[in-house]
Design an enzyme around this catalytic site. Sequence first.
Site, PDB file in Angstrom:
ATOM      1  N   ASP A  21       0.950  -1.290   0.062  1.00 53.28           N
ATOM      2  CA  ASP A  21       0.012   0.179   0.105  1.00 53.28           C
ATOM      3  C   ASP A  21       0.733   1.190  -0.162  1.00 53.28           C
ATOM      4  O   ASP A  21       2.213   1.168   0.470  1.00 53.28           O
ATOM      5  CB  ASP A  21      -0.956   0.016   1.226  1.00 53.28           C
ATOM      6  CG  ASP A  21      -2.185   0.970   1.268  1.00 53.28           C
ATOM      7  OD1 ASP A  21      -2.425   1.400  -0.091  1.00 53.28           O
ATOM      8  OD2 ASP A  21      -2.798   1.088   1.983  1.00 53.28           O
ATOM      9  N   ARG A  25       0.500   7.717  -2.415  1.00 57.15           N
ATOM     10  CA  ARG A  25       1.062   8.594  -1.545  1.00 57.15           C
ATOM     11  C   ARG A  25       2.504   8.847  -1.761  1.00 57.15           C
ATOM     12  O   ARG A  25       2.927  10.189  -1.537  1.00 57.15           O
ATOM     13  CB  ARG A  25       0.637   8.378  -0.218  1.00 57.15           C
ATOM     14  CG  ARG A  25      -0.744   8.532   0.310  1.00 57.15           C
ATOM     15  CD  ARG A  25      -1.190   8.064   1.540  1.00 57.15           C
ATOM     16  NE  ARG A  25      -1.487   6.637   1.294  1.00 57.15           N
ATOM     17  CZ  ARG A  25      -1.803   5.723   2.394  1.00 57.15           C
ATOM     18  NH1 ARG A  25      -1.880   5.849   3.563  1.00 57.15           N
ATOM     19  NH2 ARG A  25      -2.137   4.344   1.874  1.00 57.15           N
ATOM     20  N   SER A  66      -7.095  -5.584  -5.893  1.00 59.72           N
ATOM     21  CA  SER A  66      -7.960  -6.338  -5.121  1.00 59.72           C
ATOM     22  C   SER A  66      -9.258  -6.056  -5.867  1.00 59.72           C
ATOM     23  O   SER A  66      -9.532  -5.435  -7.053  1.00 59.72           O
ATOM     24  CB  SER A  66      -8.313  -5.526  -3.653  1.00 59.72           C
ATOM     25  OG  SER A  66      -8.717  -4.188  -4.036  1.00 59.72           O
ATOM     26  N   ASN A  69     -10.393  -2.743  -6.336  1.00 63.98           N
ATOM     27  CA  ASN A  69      -9.770  -1.766  -6.837  1.00 63.98           C
ATOM     28  C   ASN A  69     -10.035  -1.542  -8.265  1.00 63.98           C
ATOM     29  O   ASN A  69      -9.843  -0.429  -8.801  1.00 63.98           O
ATOM     30  CB  ASN A  69      -8.324  -1.998  -6.950  1.00 63.98           C
ATOM     31  CG  ASN A  69      -7.415  -2.141  -5.731  1.00 63.98           C
ATOM     32  OD1 ASN A  69      -6.700  -2.796  -5.362  1.00 63.98           O
ATOM     33  ND2 ASN A  69      -7.653  -0.885  -4.840  1.00 63.98           N
TER      34      ASN A  69
END
Length: 245
Positions: A21, A25, A66, A69
């Site tokens: 993950d 970001r 996923s 997603n």
Amino acid sequence: MRKQQKIMKKALPKHVAIILDGNGRWAKRRGLPRSMGHYHGASNLKNITIFAYEVGIQVLSVYAFSTENWARPQEEVEYLMGLPKTLEQQFKDAFDNKDYAIRVMFSGRRDRLPKDVLELMESLEENTKHHTQMILNVCVDYGSYTELTEATRQICQQVKNHEIEIENIDEHTIQQHLYTKELPPVDLLIRTSGEQRLSNFLLWQVAYAEFYFTKKHWPAFKEKQFIQAIKNYQSRQRKFGGLKE
Ligand code: IPE
Ligand code: IPE
Ligand code: MG
């Protein structure tokens, strides 16, 4: 390498699972588009897999895409689905060769993936199936709800066909109908980027796993951080419901 030898002295987790993950970001912090985060995240996967192999991890499962997603903007989904092709050569050089006896397998739905992605996955599975040192289990269009629903359906069908008696259904029966039927349970689950949730990942398989959360975004999770996670795992006391010796 000295650090590596140190962790080898204690029991290693057999099966490590990572929720990759924080690509978005990581990119945002650098003023880059999210796609660049995914690109660096995917190439980091190659490096960490090779490192895990060198350390002696037997199974590495990674959450790459996923079942949820698909809800992302179309442009991002398309970029993610195009990544395997972009990185094809890099991954082939890394896993589909005689230096690294890594078997690659994929867990998840296969009916919604673009044809070229599926073909690539199947050829990697085929070309590496004889490798016995380590398994890299890449979870793509994976979700535990789907996996467990699918397993339930298959078992019900077997009952209906009189292939199995209801009384004989046990944990092993369920395990045998999961994508991960050949894999041992997860010992260590790592999630990068600070979130502390499973997001529908390997719910059955992590039943007795040790969890490790780190703020590092996935593209910045390197060998050093991997060693830290393993050392932290080695400091835990696993009791499996019993008592400390
Ligand atoms: C993980 O990074 C990769 C996938 C889910 C495909 P994210 O894309 O979730 O990155 P953040 O969480 O938005 O930073
Ligand atoms: C989980 O990450 C899925 C993958 C890493 C492939 P997400 O970023 O999609 O999860 P949420 O939405 O934060 O729970
Ligand atoms: Mg995320």
